[in-house]
Design a protein around this motif. Structure first.
Motif, short mmCIF file in Angstrom:
data_model
loop_
_atom_site.label_atom_id
_atom_site.label_comp_id
_atom_site.label_asym_id
_atom_site.label_seq_id
_atom_site.Cartn_x
_atom_site.Cartn_y
_atom_site.Cartn_z
N GLY A 163 -19.70 22.69 -54.43
CA GLY A 163 -19.24 22.56 -53.05
C GLY A 163 -20.42 22.65 -52.11
O GLY A 163 -21.49 22.07 -52.35
N PRO A 164 -20.31 23.42 -51.01
CA PRO A 164 -21.42 23.53 -50.06
C PRO A 164 -22.49 24.53 -50.49
O PRO A 164 -23.52 24.66 -49.83
CB PRO A 164 -20.72 24.02 -48.79
CG PRO A 164 -19.55 24.81 -49.29
CD PRO A 164 -19.09 24.12 -50.55
N ASN A 165 -22.27 25.23 -51.59
CA ASN A 165 -23.17 26.29 -52.02
C ASN A 165 -23.99 25.88 -53.23
O ASN A 165 -23.61 24.98 -53.99
CB ASN A 165 -22.37 27.56 -52.36
CG ASN A 165 -21.53 28.05 -51.19
OD1 ASN A 165 -22.03 28.15 -50.08
ND2 ASN A 165 -20.26 28.34 -51.45
N THR A 166 -25.13 26.55 -53.41
CA THR A 166 -26.00 26.31 -54.56
C THR A 166 -26.39 27.64 -55.17
O THR A 166 -26.92 28.52 -54.48
CB THR A 166 -27.27 25.54 -54.15
OG1 THR A 166 -26.90 24.28 -53.60
CG2 THR A 166 -28.17 25.31 -55.36
N GLU A 167 -26.11 27.81 -56.46
CA GLU A 167 -26.53 28.99 -57.20
C GLU A 167 -27.93 28.74 -57.76
O GLU A 167 -28.24 27.63 -58.23
CB GLU A 167 -25.57 29.29 -58.35
CG GLU A 167 -24.19 29.73 -57.89
CD GLU A 167 -24.22 31.06 -57.16
OE1 GLU A 167 -24.93 31.97 -57.61
OE2 GLU A 167 -23.53 31.17 -56.13
N GLN A 168 -28.78 29.75 -57.74
CA GLN A 168 -30.14 29.64 -58.26
C GLN A 168 -30.44 30.82 -59.18
O GLN A 168 -30.15 31.97 -58.84
CB GLN A 168 -31.16 29.61 -57.12
CG GLN A 168 -31.06 28.38 -56.23
CD GLN A 168 -32.13 28.35 -55.17
OE1 GLN A 168 -32.62 29.38 -54.73
NE2 GLN A 168 -32.53 27.15 -54.75
N ASN A 216 -18.47 28.62 -58.54
CA ASN A 216 -17.09 28.12 -58.43
C ASN A 216 -16.93 27.01 -59.47
O ASN A 216 -17.39 25.89 -59.27
CB ASN A 216 -16.83 27.59 -57.01
CG ASN A 216 -15.38 27.17 -56.81
OD1 ASN A 216 -14.67 26.82 -57.76
ND2 ASN A 216 -14.94 27.18 -55.56
N GLU A 217 -16.31 27.34 -60.58
CA GLU A 217 -16.25 26.42 -61.72
C GLU A 217 -15.57 25.11 -61.37
O GLU A 217 -15.93 24.05 -61.91
CB GLU A 217 -15.51 27.09 -62.88
CG GLU A 217 -16.20 28.35 -63.39
CD GLU A 217 -15.40 29.06 -64.46
OE1 GLU A 217 -15.95 29.94 -65.13
OE2 GLU A 217 -14.20 28.72 -64.62
N LYS A 218 -14.62 25.12 -60.46
CA LYS A 218 -13.88 23.91 -60.13
C LYS A 218 -14.68 22.94 -59.27
O LYS A 218 -14.34 21.76 -59.17
CB LYS A 218 -12.58 24.27 -59.41
CG LYS A 218 -11.60 25.08 -60.26
CD LYS A 218 -10.33 25.38 -59.50
CE LYS A 218 -9.35 26.18 -60.37
NZ LYS A 218 -8.10 26.50 -59.63
N ARG A 219 -15.78 23.43 -58.66
CA ARG A 219 -16.51 22.58 -57.72
C ARG A 219 -17.93 22.27 -58.18
O ARG A 219 -18.68 21.61 -57.45
CB ARG A 219 -16.55 23.26 -56.34
CG ARG A 219 -15.17 23.61 -55.79
CD ARG A 219 -15.24 24.00 -54.34
NE ARG A 219 -15.55 22.86 -53.49
CZ ARG A 219 -15.64 22.92 -52.14
NH1 ARG A 219 -15.47 24.09 -51.54
NH2 ARG A 219 -15.94 21.86 -51.43
N ALA A 220 -18.32 22.71 -59.36
CA ALA A 220 -19.66 22.41 -59.86
C ALA A 220 -19.81 20.91 -60.08
O ALA A 220 -19.01 20.30 -60.80
CB ALA A 220 -19.92 23.17 -61.16
#
Length: 257
Positions: A192-197, A221-225
């Motif tokens: 979604g609008p976020n990025t995990e690092q 968010n597994e549904k939005r990756a």
């Protein structure tokens, strides 16, 4: 002249030559000495050319084949991948005075903030017996007046499909350096609008250069990756040559805690 093994005429000539030398070898014990002397001279010339052919053929055929995806991976991996740059020859093999955001192939992009680029990037052919990848990537850095240098590898969409927080993402690489340096690996996952690092330092002094990223410690968010990419960040890279002989990715489910 028809080439050996090329077309029916070439194959027929090669077969006839083989029969002639087979007969000469069989009859050598009773052949007239004058004829035998001529055969020996011809055989020595032929042997020298055959030895050359065998040496070159053995060298070339022992190299990793372009396009190969063969590399060690976890048995329970549900996805594994080697980027294009390490699989096969690129239309453009290299760049000099590399500008910021320059791409090499479809997967790799180099980022930096140098005011004057003294950086070269080149795809090289792997020639060592231990190499599994057909090609490698060489990065030459001379004077460096920037604050960062990063090679970004874009992962294919399949890497993010079905991605779970129970997954581990593993990278394996083979690195050669002229001078010691640190290389950080940062995995980025857009959801979604976020990025995990997640950041790991490559263990460059280990025999196996491998790191794993555990997604259990993220807020994914597994549904939005929908996208993943890897940053390889080179710390203090000036006056150095770094060769990435291989780079592979694998995804597997983490064992239950």
């Amino acid at each position: 002249m028809a080439r050996i093994g090329k077309g029916w005429m070439g194959r027929a000539l090669a077969a006839a030559s083989l029969r002639r030398w087979t007969a000469a070898a069989r009859d050598a014990g009773s052949t007239d000495l004058r004829v035998l002397r001529r055969q020996r001279a011809a055989a020595r010339k032929l042997k020298a050319r055959l030895d050359t052919l065998l040496f070159i053929a053995d060298s070339r055929l022992s190299l990793p084949l372009p396009g190969t995806q063969a590399f060690p991976r976890p048995q329970d991996a549900d996805w594994a991948w080697r980027p294009e740059l390490w699989r096969g020859p690129l239309p453009e093999r290299g760049l000099s005075s590399v500008p910021d955001k320059a791409t090499l192939g479809t997967d790799a992009t180099l980022f930096h903030d140098c005011t004057r680029s003294e950086i070269t990037l080149r795809q090289t052919r792997n020639l060592r017996a231990a190499d599994l990848a057909a090609y490698g990537l060489r990065l030459d850095v001379f004077s460096f007046d920037g604050s960062y240098l990063s090679l970004v590898i874009d992962l294919p969409p399949e890497a993010a499909q079905g991605l779970k927080r129970t997954h581990l993402i593993r990278i394996d690489t083979v690195v050669e350096m002229e001078q010691p340096l640190e290389i950080l690996a940062r995995l980025n996952i857009r959801h979604g609008p976020n990025t995990e690092q997640i950041v790991r330092e490559l263990p460059l002094h280990d025999q196996e250069i491998r790191v794993e990223f555990d997604l259990a410690y993220t807020r994914l968010n597994e549904k939005r990756a929908d996208r993943m990419w890897l940053d390889l960040i080179f710390e203090r890279p000036q006056m150095n040559k770094v060769t990435l002989r291989d780079l592979t990715f694998a995804r597997r489910p983490r064992a239950d805690l």
